[in-house]
Scaffold this active site. Structure first.
Site, PDB file in Angstrom:
ATOM      1  N   GLY A   1      -7.804  47.152 -29.486  1.00 37.56           N
ATOM      2  CA  GLY A   1      -7.707  48.452 -28.807  1.00 37.56           C
ATOM      3  C   GLY A   1      -9.028  48.781 -28.132  1.00 37.56           C
ATOM      4  O   GLY A   1      -9.445  49.939 -28.064  1.00 37.56           O
TER       5      GLY A   1
ATOM      6  N   GLY B   1      -9.398  51.486 -25.155  1.00 39.20           N
ATOM      7  CA  GLY B   1      -9.126  52.904 -25.389  1.00 39.20           C
ATOM      8  C   GLY B   1     -10.395  53.730 -25.454  1.00 39.20           C
ATOM      9  O   GLY B   1     -11.508  53.219 -25.304  1.00 39.20           O
TER      10      GLY B   1
ATOM     11  N   ASP C   1      -7.359  43.801 -26.296  1.00 42.81           N
ATOM     12  CA  ASP C   1      -6.424  44.883 -25.975  1.00 42.81           C
ATOM     13  C   ASP C   1      -5.260  44.254 -25.232  1.00 42.81           C
ATOM     14  O   ASP C   1      -5.338  43.124 -24.752  1.00 42.81           O
ATOM     15  CB  ASP C   1      -7.119  45.944 -25.089  1.00 42.81           C
ATOM     16  CG  ASP C   1      -6.451  47.313 -25.210  1.00 42.81           C
ATOM     17  OD1 ASP C   1      -5.267  47.420 -24.843  1.00 42.81           O
ATOM     18  OD2 ASP C   1      -7.096  48.255 -25.671  1.00 42.81           O
ATOM     19  N   ILE C   2      -4.202  45.049 -25.088  1.00 39.73           N
ATOM     20  CA  ILE C   2      -3.037  44.589 -24.328  1.00 39.73           C
ATOM     21  C   ILE C   2      -3.292  44.751 -22.827  1.00 39.73           C
ATOM     22  O   ILE C   2      -2.647  44.155 -21.993  1.00 39.73           O
ATOM     23  CB  ILE C   2      -1.782  45.354 -24.802  1.00 39.73           C
ATOM     24  CG1 ILE C   2      -0.520  44.606 -24.492  1.00 39.73           C
ATOM     25  CG2 ILE C   2      -1.762  46.784 -24.287  1.00 39.73           C
ATOM     26  CD1 ILE C   2       0.641  45.006 -25.361  1.00 39.73           C
ATOM     27  N   ARG C   3      -4.302  45.596 -22.501  1.00 42.93           N
ATOM     28  CA  ARG C   3      -4.659  45.804 -21.080  1.00 42.93           C
ATOM     29  C   ARG C   3      -6.171  45.650 -20.913  1.00 42.93           C
ATOM     30  O   ARG C   3      -6.924  45.753 -21.886  1.00 42.93           O
ATOM     31  CB  ARG C   3      -4.220  47.200 -20.621  1.00 42.93           C
ATOM     32  CG  ARG C   3      -4.887  48.303 -21.401  1.00 42.93           C
ATOM     33  CD  ARG C   3      -4.268  49.676 -21.194  1.00 42.93           C
ATOM     34  NE  ARG C   3      -4.672  50.552 -22.274  1.00 42.93           N
ATOM     35  CZ  ARG C   3      -5.577  51.528 -22.160  1.00 42.93           C
ATOM     36  NH1 ARG C   3      -6.148  51.784 -21.005  1.00 42.93           N
ATOM     37  NH2 ARG C   3      -5.908  52.268 -23.189  1.00 42.93           N
TER      38      ARG C   3
ATOM     39  N   TYR D   1       2.811  61.869 -35.510  1.00 39.71           N
ATOM     40  CA  TYR D   1       1.514  61.190 -35.578  1.00 39.71           C
ATOM     41  C   TYR D   1       0.864  61.420 -36.946  1.00 39.71           C
ATOM     42  O   TYR D   1       0.383  60.483 -37.596  1.00 39.71           O
ATOM     43  CB  TYR D   1       0.644  61.744 -34.450  1.00 39.71           C
ATOM     44  CG  TYR D   1      -0.781  61.280 -34.408  1.00 39.71           C
ATOM     45  CD1 TYR D   1      -1.102  59.932 -34.243  1.00 39.71           C
ATOM     46  CD2 TYR D   1      -1.829  62.195 -34.478  1.00 39.71           C
ATOM     47  CE1 TYR D   1      -2.428  59.523 -34.167  1.00 39.71           C
ATOM     48  CE2 TYR D   1      -3.148  61.803 -34.398  1.00 39.71           C
ATOM     49  CZ  TYR D   1      -3.444  60.458 -34.249  1.00 39.71           C
ATOM     50  OH  TYR D   1      -4.759  60.070 -34.173  1.00 39.71           O
TER      51      TYR D   1
ATOM     52  N   LYS E   1      -0.194  58.772 -39.852  1.00 34.46           N
ATOM     53  CA  LYS E   1      -1.569  58.649 -40.372  1.00 34.46           C
ATOM     54  C   LYS E   1      -1.593  58.818 -41.890  1.00 34.46           C
ATOM     55  O   LYS E   1      -2.320  58.105 -42.580  1.00 34.46           O
ATOM     56  CB  LYS E   1      -2.497  59.669 -39.695  1.00 34.46           C
ATOM     57  CG  LYS E   1      -2.835  59.319 -38.250  1.00 34.46           C
ATOM     58  CD  LYS E   1      -3.637  58.032 -38.189  1.00 34.46           C
ATOM     59  CE  LYS E   1      -3.983  57.604 -36.774  1.00 34.46           C
ATOM     60  NZ  LYS E   1      -4.510  56.231 -36.705  1.00 34.46           N
TER      61      LYS E   1
HETATM   62  C1  AKB Z   1      -4.894  63.887 -30.998  1.00 35.78           C
HETATM   63  O1  AKB Z   1      -5.149  64.959 -30.447  1.00 35.78           O
HETATM   64  O2  AKB Z   1      -3.745  63.444 -31.155  1.00 35.78           O
HETATM   65  C2  AKB Z   1      -6.055  63.051 -31.515  1.00 35.78           C
HETATM   66  C3  AKB Z   1      -6.368  63.320 -32.951  1.00 35.78           C
HETATM   67  C4  AKB Z   1      -6.877  64.627 -33.370  1.00 35.78           C
HETATM   68  O3  AKB Z   1      -6.231  62.445 -33.761  1.00 35.78           O
HETATM   69  N1  AKB Z   1      -7.219  63.285 -30.713  1.00 35.78           N
END
Ligand code: AKB
Length: 313
Positions: free
Chosen positions: A9, A12, A35-37, A143, A147
């Protein structure tokens, strides 16, 4: 034997600056970007680069063998906003990438792993100010769920198989070398581009929404310090804090440098995500265990961002 490091990554927002800093410390040839790009010019030109799809375990293994890698920084993730739009894809990428690396570490092919967590692990029931290291952790975003699951899997691989995996819960990160993508805290980077180009910015969060933030140099130093610290027996994904501000406070700090700057507000669905996250972070544990300390404050960060972007846009 010297460490041979792979950053997955590397194109990024964090990966770019991590590669450059690690190359300064360990030497260009000892830090392989992947990275993939394609990445930015500095990353591509200053040392080895491999195209790599992190969901393909045998491709990762090939790169590890080719470069005799000992340490991996896995800096790949679908962030909060994009994850809400495509939950399954976010879950699959965020989890598959981590499993691939943890499995290769379990097999002894990788000796040390860095995997980033986030303030997104916290949710609406978490205490909002000075959020403790150990507290109610019930994320309400896709997300955040990925995590939190990742933290639990890291803890499992460490206790069950002795995998040396280390993590930080990053706050919103602010930098000018590479733009972030798909995050809720991205406004705090976008605002600088607009301040320079148009002298005004319309924010997608409400003016009083306070979030924990950090300048990228501090995040990179935290990451490398943690990887160099003595190993703890248990796994901790450390809280790290620097400063907190609302869009209105950031706007005022920019206005000190660009007096014509004006701000408007047009909150969208990202507001709901931001409202579930902490306002400030208690990072006592990181300070105690490995001497963490943020160096850049809000005003310094604003000046550095404006100066840095003047050269790039
Ligand atoms: C997001 O905003 O999704 C990220 C984070 C706080 O992990 N920057």
């Amino acid at each position: 034997m010297a460490s041979k490091i792979l950053i997955i990554g590397s194109s990024g927002q964090i990966g770019t600056e991590l590669v450059l800093k690690l190359r300064q410390i360990y030497g260009n040839d000892n830090v392989i970007a992947s990275d993939i790009r394609k990445g930015n010019y500095e990353v591509m030109e200053s040392g080895p680069f491999e195209f790599l799809d992190v969901t393909n375990r045998s491709d990762i293994k090939e790169v590890l063998d080719k470069h005799k890698i000992t340490e991996v920084y896995l800096m790949v993730a679908i962030l909060s906003v994009i994850a809400e739009q495509n939950p399954q894809k976010a879950w699959e990428l965020n989890m598959a990438s981590l499993f691939n690396i943890l499995e290769l570490a379990k097999d002894g092919i990788i000796k040390k792993v860095f995997w980033p967590s986030s303030i997104a692990v916290f949710g609406p029931d978490t205490p909002k100010t000075n959020t403790p290291q150990d507290t109610i952790i019930k994320p309400s975003t896709v997300y955040g769920i990925s995590k939190l699951a990742g933290e639990n899997w890291c803890a499992y691989y460490k206790s069950k198989y002795g995998v040396d995996v280390r993590s930080l819960r990053y706050p919103g990160l602010i930098s000018y070398k590479t733009t972030p993508g798909g995050g809720t805290t991205d406004y705090a980077v976008e605002i600088f581009y607009e301040a320079i180009k148009r002298k005004s910015y319309t924010c997608f969060l409400e003016e009083g929404t306070v979030l924990p933030m950090m300048y990228m140099d501090d995040a990179i130093n935290a990451t490398i310090s943690l990887m160099e610290a003595a190993l703890r027996d248990d796994y901790i994904s450390y809280n790290i804090g620097a400063f907190s501000f609302s869009p209105k406070e950031l706007g005022a700090a920019i206005k000190k440098q660009i007096p014509e700057f004006t701000m408007g507000y047009k909150p969208d669905s990202r507001q709901q995500i931001a409202e579930t996250w902490p306002e400030s972070i208690d990072d006592t544990q990181a300070k105690k265990d490995w001497g963490w300390e943020a160096k850049t404050d809000l005003d310094q960060m604003v000046i550095t961002m404006l100066q840095g972007l003047h050269y790039t846009i």
